[in-house]
Design a protein around this motif. Structure first.
Motif, PDB file in Angstrom:
ATOM      1  N   VAL A  79       3.057 -10.523   5.966  1.00  0.00           N
ATOM      2  CA  VAL A  79       3.601  -9.103   5.802  1.00  0.00           C
ATOM      3  C   VAL A  79       2.766  -7.841   4.920  1.00  0.00           C
ATOM      4  CG1 VAL A  79       4.470  -9.474   3.199  1.00  0.00           C
ATOM      5  CG2 VAL A  79       5.978  -7.860   4.244  1.00  0.00           C
ATOM      6  N   VAL A  80       3.413  -6.974   5.042  1.00  0.00           N
ATOM      7  CA  VAL A  80       3.182  -5.381   4.715  1.00  0.00           C
ATOM      8  C   VAL A  80       3.756  -5.033   4.900  1.00  0.00           C
ATOM      9  CG1 VAL A  80       1.796  -3.294   5.076  1.00  0.00           C
ATOM     10  CG2 VAL A  80       1.359  -5.867   7.048  1.00  0.00           C
ATOM     11  N   VAL A  81       3.790  -4.340   3.419  1.00  0.00           N
ATOM     12  CA  VAL A  81       4.583  -2.843   2.532  1.00  0.00           C
ATOM     13  C   VAL A  81       4.242  -1.462   2.558  1.00  0.00           C
ATOM     14  CG1 VAL A  81       6.446  -3.012   0.838  1.00  0.00           C
ATOM     15  CG2 VAL A  81       6.033  -5.398   1.435  1.00  0.00           C
ATOM     16  N   THR A 124       1.084  -0.986  -0.113  1.00  0.00           N
ATOM     17  CA  THR A 124       0.143  -0.111  -0.167  1.00  0.00           C
ATOM     18  C   THR A 124       0.967   1.410  -0.046  1.00  0.00           C
ATOM     19  OG1 THR A 124      -1.722   1.513   1.396  1.00  0.00           O
ATOM     20  CG2 THR A 124       0.106  -0.204   2.962  1.00  0.00           C
ATOM     21  N   GLY A 125       0.250   2.322  -0.333  1.00  0.00           N
ATOM     22  CA  GLY A 125       0.947   3.471  -0.238  1.00  0.00           C
ATOM     23  C   GLY A 125       0.879   4.433   1.186  1.00  0.00           C
ATOM     24  N   ASP A 126      -0.160   4.026   2.071  1.00  0.00           N
ATOM     25  CA  ASP A 126      -0.678   4.113   3.206  1.00  0.00           C
ATOM     26  C   ASP A 126       0.723   4.059   4.048  1.00  0.00           C
ATOM     27  OD1 ASP A 126      -3.610   4.240   3.103  1.00  0.00           O
ATOM     28  OD2 ASP A 126      -3.740   2.661   3.517  1.00  0.00           O
ATOM     29  N   HIS A 127       0.396   5.371   5.041  1.00  0.00           N
ATOM     30  CA  HIS A 127       2.022   5.604   6.230  1.00  0.00           C
ATOM     31  C   HIS A 127       2.163   3.654   6.907  1.00  0.00           C
ATOM     32  CE1 HIS A 127       3.351   6.523  10.161  1.00  0.00           C
ATOM     33  NE2 HIS A 127       4.205   7.236   9.377  1.00  0.00           N
ATOM     34  N   PRO A 128       3.369   3.655   7.606  1.00  0.00           N
ATOM     35  CA  PRO A 128       3.612   2.526   7.458  1.00  0.00           C
ATOM     36  C   PRO A 128       2.710   2.356   9.278  1.00  0.00           C
ATOM     37  CG  PRO A 128       5.319   3.216   7.282  1.00  0.00           C
ATOM     38  CD  PRO A 128       4.541   4.392   6.965  1.00  0.00           C
ATOM     39  N   ARG A 129       2.760   3.302   9.548  1.00  0.00           N
ATOM     40  CA  ARG A 129       1.448   2.986  11.361  1.00  0.00           C
ATOM     41  C   ARG A 129      -0.353   2.317  11.434  1.00  0.00           C
ATOM     42  NH1 ARG A 129       4.252   5.185  16.111  1.00  0.00           N
ATOM     43  NH2 ARG A 129       3.165   4.667  16.958  1.00  0.00           N
ATOM     44  N   ARG A 152      -5.574  -2.164  -1.386  1.00  0.00           N
ATOM     45  CA  ARG A 152      -4.889  -2.829   0.092  1.00  0.00           C
ATOM     46  C   ARG A 152      -4.612  -4.622   0.350  1.00  0.00           C
ATOM     47  NH1 ARG A 152      -7.988   0.699   4.108  1.00  0.00           N
ATOM     48  NH2 ARG A 152      -7.085   2.784   3.418  1.00  0.00           N
ATOM     49  N   CYS A 153      -4.126  -5.214  -0.705  1.00  0.00           N
ATOM     50  CA  CYS A 153      -3.427  -6.420  -0.655  1.00  0.00           C
ATOM     51  C   CYS A 153      -3.381  -7.174  -1.704  1.00  0.00           C
ATOM     52  CB  CYS A 153      -5.665  -6.961  -0.327  1.00  0.00           C
ATOM     53  SG  CYS A 153      -5.224  -9.210   0.136  1.00  0.00           S
ATOM     54  N   SER A 154      -2.857  -7.951  -1.335  1.00  0.00           N
ATOM     55  CA  SER A 154      -2.167  -9.148  -2.674  1.00  0.00           C
ATOM     56  C   SER A 154      -2.053  -9.896  -2.149  1.00  0.00           C
ATOM     57  CB  SER A 154      -1.033  -8.113  -3.725  1.00  0.00           C
ATOM     58  OG  SER A 154       0.271  -8.646  -2.895  1.00  0.00           O
TER      59      SER A 154
END
Length: 169
Positions: free
Chosen positions: A132-134, A87-92, A162-164
């Motif tokens: 994992v979250v990127v 995602t392009g979202d902020h890590p938090r 938000r998902c793959s």
């Protein structure tokens, strides 16, 4: 634009460094992101320069996951599919949403696009796990991630927000 002042909005990571220091803004940003809010920073300044801006505030947008996401994640895992959030979202923010829907893996691995290895083999090794979250990725990062996982024998499918999902072929 009023009185020669130009409003500016964007990711806090990009806007805040252009502003005069604001006590407590980092803590407010952390609290908002930890709640899963997408956060924008708003500032204004001279039309000629994008520095020494006047910070106006943070705006938190609630963009909840669809109601069926948690069940879909559970079904994918039952089927042996490894899941990742890219995602392009902020890590938090990304971490909070991944935890909310049950996607965040036991390792709670959250990395940013800037921290991804430049070598595709190392990238594949880092991301070849479930949950994992990127975060803060650019479109070209998504392509590199897909290529790195395919080179490890995965079939890669990317869905809307938000998902793959990946699985061995």
């Amino acid at each position: 634009m009023a009185g020669g002042r130009l409003p500016l909005k964007g990711a806090p990571d990009a806007v805040l460094p252009l502003c005069h220091a604001v006590p407590g803004v980092d803590e407010a940003l952390a609290r908002m992101s930890d709640r899963g809010l997408r956060v924008l920073a708003v500032a204004r300044g001279d039309t000629a320069e994008e520095r020494d801006l006047e910070f106006l505030g943070l705006v938190g947008l609630h963009d909840p996951p669809r109601d069926d996401v948690a069940e879909a994640i559970w079904k994918c895992r039952i089927a042996g599919i490894k899941l990742a959030m890219v995602t392009g979202d902020h890590p938090r923010t990304a971490r909070a949403i991944a935890a909310e829907v049950g996607l965040l893996g036991e390792e709670e691995l959250v990395v940013t696009g800037a921290d991804l290895p430049t070598d595709d083999a190392a990238l594949g090794e880092l991301l070849d796990r479930d949950g994992v979250v990127v975060a803060r990725v650019a479109p070209e990062d998504k392509l590199r991630i897909a290529r790195a996982l395919r080179s490890r024998g995965h079939v890669v499918a990317m869905t809307g927000r938000r998902c793959s999902a990946t699985t061995r072929s």
